[in-house]
Motif scaffolding. Structure first.
Motif, PDB file in Angstrom:
ATOM      1  N   GLU A  15     -17.700   7.729   5.557  1.00  0.00           N
ATOM      2  CA  GLU A  15     -16.953   8.284   4.434  1.00  0.00           C
ATOM      3  C   GLU A  15     -15.822   9.176   4.930  1.00  0.00           C
ATOM      4  O   GLU A  15     -14.727   9.176   4.357  1.00  0.00           O
ATOM      5  CB  GLU A  15     -17.890   9.075   3.526  1.00  0.00           C
ATOM      6  N   ARG A  16     -16.060   9.929   5.985  1.00  0.00           N
ATOM      7  CA  ARG A  16     -15.000  10.798   6.517  1.00  0.00           C
ATOM      8  C   ARG A  16     -13.895   9.966   7.168  1.00  0.00           C
ATOM      9  O   ARG A  16     -12.704  10.297   7.049  1.00  0.00           O
ATOM     10  CB  ARG A  16     -15.599  11.798   7.514  1.00  0.00           C
ATOM     11  N   ARG A  17     -14.266   8.878   7.850  1.00  0.00           N
ATOM     12  CA  ARG A  17     -13.231   8.005   8.412  1.00  0.00           C
ATOM     13  C   ARG A  17     -12.411   7.368   7.302  1.00  0.00           C
ATOM     14  O   ARG A  17     -11.186   7.227   7.416  1.00  0.00           O
ATOM     15  CB  ARG A  17     -13.865   6.931   9.297  1.00  0.00           C
ATOM     16  N   ARG A  18     -13.073   6.980   6.221  1.00  0.00           N
ATOM     17  CA  ARG A  18     -12.366   6.335   5.112  1.00  0.00           C
ATOM     18  C   ARG A  18     -11.376   7.302   4.471  1.00  0.00           C
ATOM     19  O   ARG A  18     -10.303   6.895   4.028  1.00  0.00           O
ATOM     20  CB  ARG A  18     -13.381   5.823   4.078  1.00  0.00           C
ATOM     21  N   PHE A  19     -11.734   8.582   4.433  1.00  0.00           N
ATOM     22  CA  PHE A  19     -10.815   9.599   3.913  1.00  0.00           C
ATOM     23  C   PHE A  19      -9.499   9.577   4.691  1.00  0.00           C
ATOM     24  O   PHE A  19      -8.409   9.551   4.115  1.00  0.00           O
ATOM     25  CB  PHE A  19     -11.469  10.979   4.001  1.00  0.00           C
ATOM     26  N   LEU A  20      -9.591   9.580   6.025  1.00  0.00           N
ATOM     27  CA  LEU A  20      -8.390   9.556   6.859  1.00  0.00           C
ATOM     28  C   LEU A  20      -7.644   8.241   6.712  1.00  0.00           C
ATOM     29  O   LEU A  20      -6.407   8.225   6.609  1.00  0.00           O
ATOM     30  CB  LEU A  20      -8.762   9.775   8.323  1.00  0.00           C
ATOM     31  N   ASP A  21      -8.377   7.133   6.708  1.00  0.00           N
ATOM     32  CA  ASP A  21      -7.737   5.812   6.667  1.00  0.00           C
ATOM     33  C   ASP A  21      -6.971   5.599   5.366  1.00  0.00           C
ATOM     34  O   ASP A  21      -5.852   5.055   5.372  1.00  0.00           O
ATOM     35  CB  ASP A  21      -8.788   4.713   6.840  1.00  0.00           C
ATOM     36  N   GLN A  22      -7.541   6.025   4.246  1.00  0.00           N
ATOM     37  CA  GLN A  22      -6.853   5.842   2.973  1.00  0.00           C
ATOM     38  C   GLN A  22      -5.590   6.680   2.900  1.00  0.00           C
ATOM     39  O   GLN A  22      -4.575   6.240   2.355  1.00  0.00           O
ATOM     40  CB  GLN A  22      -7.794   6.190   1.817  1.00  0.00           C
ATOM     41  N   LEU A  23      -5.640   7.872   3.437  1.00  0.00           N
ATOM     42  CA  LEU A  23      -4.470   8.742   3.414  1.00  0.00           C
ATOM     43  C   LEU A  23      -3.374   8.214   4.334  1.00  0.00           C
ATOM     44  O   LEU A  23      -2.203   8.116   3.942  1.00  0.00           O
ATOM     45  CB  LEU A  23      -4.893  10.157   3.820  1.00  0.00           C
ATOM     46  N   LEU A  24      -3.732   7.849   5.551  1.00  0.00           N
ATOM     47  CA  LEU A  24      -2.738   7.356   6.512  1.00  0.00           C
ATOM     48  C   LEU A  24      -2.150   6.014   6.092  1.00  0.00           C
ATOM     49  O   LEU A  24      -0.961   5.759   6.302  1.00  0.00           O
ATOM     50  CB  LEU A  24      -3.375   7.236   7.894  1.00  0.00           C
ATOM     51  N   VAL A  48       0.840  -1.205   0.000  1.00  0.00           N
ATOM     52  CA  VAL A  48       0.000   0.000   0.000  1.00  0.00           C
ATOM     53  C   VAL A  48       0.874   1.254   0.000  1.00  0.00           C
ATOM     54  O   VAL A  48       1.795   1.395   0.799  1.00  0.00           O
ATOM     55  CB  VAL A  48      -0.941   0.009   1.219  1.00  0.00           C
ATOM     56  N   GLY A  49       0.588   2.171  -0.900  1.00  0.00           N
ATOM     57  CA  GLY A  49       1.319   3.422  -0.968  1.00  0.00           C
ATOM     58  C   GLY A  49       2.541   3.394  -1.841  1.00  0.00           C
ATOM     59  O   GLY A  49       3.184   4.437  -2.032  1.00  0.00           O
ATOM     60  N   THR A  50       2.905   2.214  -2.373  1.00  0.00           N
ATOM     61  CA  THR A  50       4.026   2.172  -3.308  1.00  0.00           C
ATOM     62  C   THR A  50       3.738   3.099  -4.483  1.00  0.00           C
ATOM     63  O   THR A  50       4.619   3.795  -4.989  1.00  0.00           O
ATOM     64  CB  THR A  50       4.265   0.735  -3.817  1.00  0.00           C
ATOM     65  N   LEU A  51       2.487   3.092  -4.917  1.00  0.00           N
ATOM     66  CA  LEU A  51       1.987   4.071  -5.879  1.00  0.00           C
ATOM     67  C   LEU A  51       1.058   5.018  -5.121  1.00  0.00           C
ATOM     68  O   LEU A  51      -0.116   4.713  -4.918  1.00  0.00           O
ATOM     69  CB  LEU A  51       1.224   3.383  -7.009  1.00  0.00           C
ATOM     70  N   PRO A  52       1.554   6.150  -4.643  1.00  0.00           N
ATOM     71  CA  PRO A  52       0.678   7.062  -3.893  1.00  0.00           C
ATOM     72  C   PRO A  52      -0.334   7.721  -4.818  1.00  0.00           C
ATOM     73  O   PRO A  52       0.007   8.162  -5.931  1.00  0.00           O
ATOM     74  CB  PRO A  52       1.650   8.088  -3.301  1.00  0.00           C
ATOM     75  N   SER A  91       2.493   0.841   9.672  1.00  0.00           N
ATOM     76  CA  SER A  91       2.093   0.590  11.049  1.00  0.00           C
ATOM     77  C   SER A  91       0.624   0.947  11.254  1.00  0.00           C
ATOM     78  O   SER A  91      -0.111   0.224  11.940  1.00  0.00           O
ATOM     79  CB  SER A  91       2.972   1.399  12.011  1.00  0.00           C
ATOM     80  N   TYR A  92       0.199   2.051  10.664  1.00  0.00           N
ATOM     81  CA  TYR A  92      -1.205   2.434  10.794  1.00  0.00           C
ATOM     82  C   TYR A  92      -2.107   1.387  10.158  1.00  0.00           C
ATOM     83  O   TYR A  92      -3.120   0.977  10.744  1.00  0.00           O
ATOM     84  CB  TYR A  92      -1.464   3.793  10.143  1.00  0.00           C
ATOM     85  N   LEU A  93      -1.747   0.955   8.963  1.00  0.00           N
ATOM     86  CA  LEU A  93      -2.561  -0.046   8.274  1.00  0.00           C
ATOM     87  C   LEU A  93      -2.617  -1.336   9.085  1.00  0.00           C
ATOM     88  O   LEU A  93      -3.687  -1.969   9.184  1.00  0.00           O
ATOM     89  CB  LEU A  93      -1.978  -0.327   6.887  1.00  0.00           C
TER      90      LEU A  93
END
Length: 365
Positions: A134-143, A112-116, A149-151
């Motif tokens: 939807e707002r939680r998903r916004f944060l989760d996808q970015l982090l 995840v994030g290899t291609l940001p 570690s977050y994932l």
């Protein structure tokens, strides 16, 4: 980061499709509604997040009457290094999924994030007035794109949460001992504390430039602030972990009745405020659009800062929702990024854009 090549096999309405991207900074895919333009962006997001940017299940992304899909891409970093990324998902005869970097199987946390990427979908314009999920998903996808570690903690939290909820159902039915729930409270509190603290840190970082971005989009606001909303108060990992354990114990009786966990990161939310009022309570559609666009610009800056790579920007039918001023502001902000966008027609003043025609199941340059 740039996407050089995309290969789709049994993905959505694409039986077999290869797209070679040009060196142009803007890649525009034009087609009628329902032709598969958004499916293309979803495929790119899979190479970034390993999951749909639209929140869809695996079976929804497999071509009808097929048992698997494969998405493969060749990317080039800002430093010039090329990599091959691949996601393969099978739904029959059994569900399984695998990710590969340069043909080597790679766990999700390292993939995840290899291609940001940063993605804008039309429904994102309702981010502030939409659901907390939807707002939680916004944060989760970015982090998730900047922190393995977050994932890891988010995935662990979701797994333990399912187990606790299943136990609550058994206890409510009289098939298990309520005291056992306390064991799961302790297990749940550790990843919960990590998830909440990471989200708080992200919110604080976005707040540093939020007002500047909003003013840059033409709004003369005197202040603007993102606020994370939660039941807990602690700001250190150990204190927050203990606070979560105590809070879960306090709501245990109610949770047994509801047969669901009522507190934790999966119930937390965030919102944008101006002069002490939340965006949905006063903002016009235009003002809410500006607030969402400001977040989009902040996402790009944040990923560039944390990954030392400019993300690929995915815009789904964005220009039909924007006026000329906001369209120009976005293009100027993304001048150094590869932008892949969709639309039903060629917008004005799009010189130097690579254009592709999309018809159902087929893409032609």
């Amino acid at each position: 980061m740039r996407l050089l090549r995309l290969e789709l096999e049994h993905f959505r309405n694409y039986h077999s499709q290869t797209v070679e991207f040009s060196d142009a900074p803007l890649q525009l895919f034009i087609g009628e509604n329902g032709s598969g333009k958004t499916n293309l962006l979803e495929a790119v997001s899979l190479l970034s997040l390993t999951k749909s940017c639209r929140g869809k299940d695996e079976q929804d992304m497999v071509e009808w009457n097929d048992a698997f899909y494969r998405v493969r891409g060749v990317v080039r970093s800002d430093a010039g290094e090329e990599k091959t990324l691949e996601v393969v998902s099978e739904i029959s005869p059994r569900k399984r999924k695998a990710m590969f970097v340069n043909n080597v199987r790679t766990p999700a946390g390292a993939f995840v994030g290899t291609l940001p990427t940063v993605t804008f979908l039309p429904q994102d314009l309702l981010l502030f007035s939409g659901t907390p999920g939807e707002r939680r998903r916004f944060l989760d996808q970015l982090l998730s794109q900047v922190s393995p570690s977050y994932l890891e903690h988010l995935s662990l939290y979701q797994k333990i949460l399912q187990q606790r909820n299943a136990l609550l159902k058994r206890v409510a039915a009289g098939n298990d001992d309520p005291a056992v729930i306390g064991v799961w409270d302790i297990e749940l509190a550790l990843p919960a504390s990590h998830v909440t603290l990471a989200r708080l840190e992200l919110i604080e970082m976005l707040n540093l430039s939020l007002l500047e971005e909003i003013r840059g989009l033409g709004e003369s606001w005197s202040n603007a602030q993102l606020v994370y909303e939660r039941k807990t108060q602690s700001r250190t990992q150990q204190e927050l972990e203990q606070e979560m354990i105590d809070l879960l114990a306090a709501v245990r009786s109610r949770d047994i009745i509801l047969q669901s966990t009522s507190v934790g990161p999966h119930r937390e939310d965030w919102q944008m405020y101006r002069d002490g009022r939340s965006i949905p309570s006063f903002a016009s559609r235009g003002q809410e659009r500006v607030a969402v666009l400001a977040l989009l610009l902040l996402e790009v800056s944040y990923l560039h800062l944390r990954r030392n790579e400019r993300p690929v920007v995915l815009l789904d039918d964005a220009f039909s929702e924007l006026d000329d001023a906001h369209r120009s502001a976005l293009l100027n902000a993304f001048a150094d990024s590869q932008v892949i966008l969709t639309g039903t027609h060629l917008p004005p003043r799009m010189e130097g854009t690579a254009v592709y025609q999309v018809t159902p199941g087929k893409i032609e340059s």
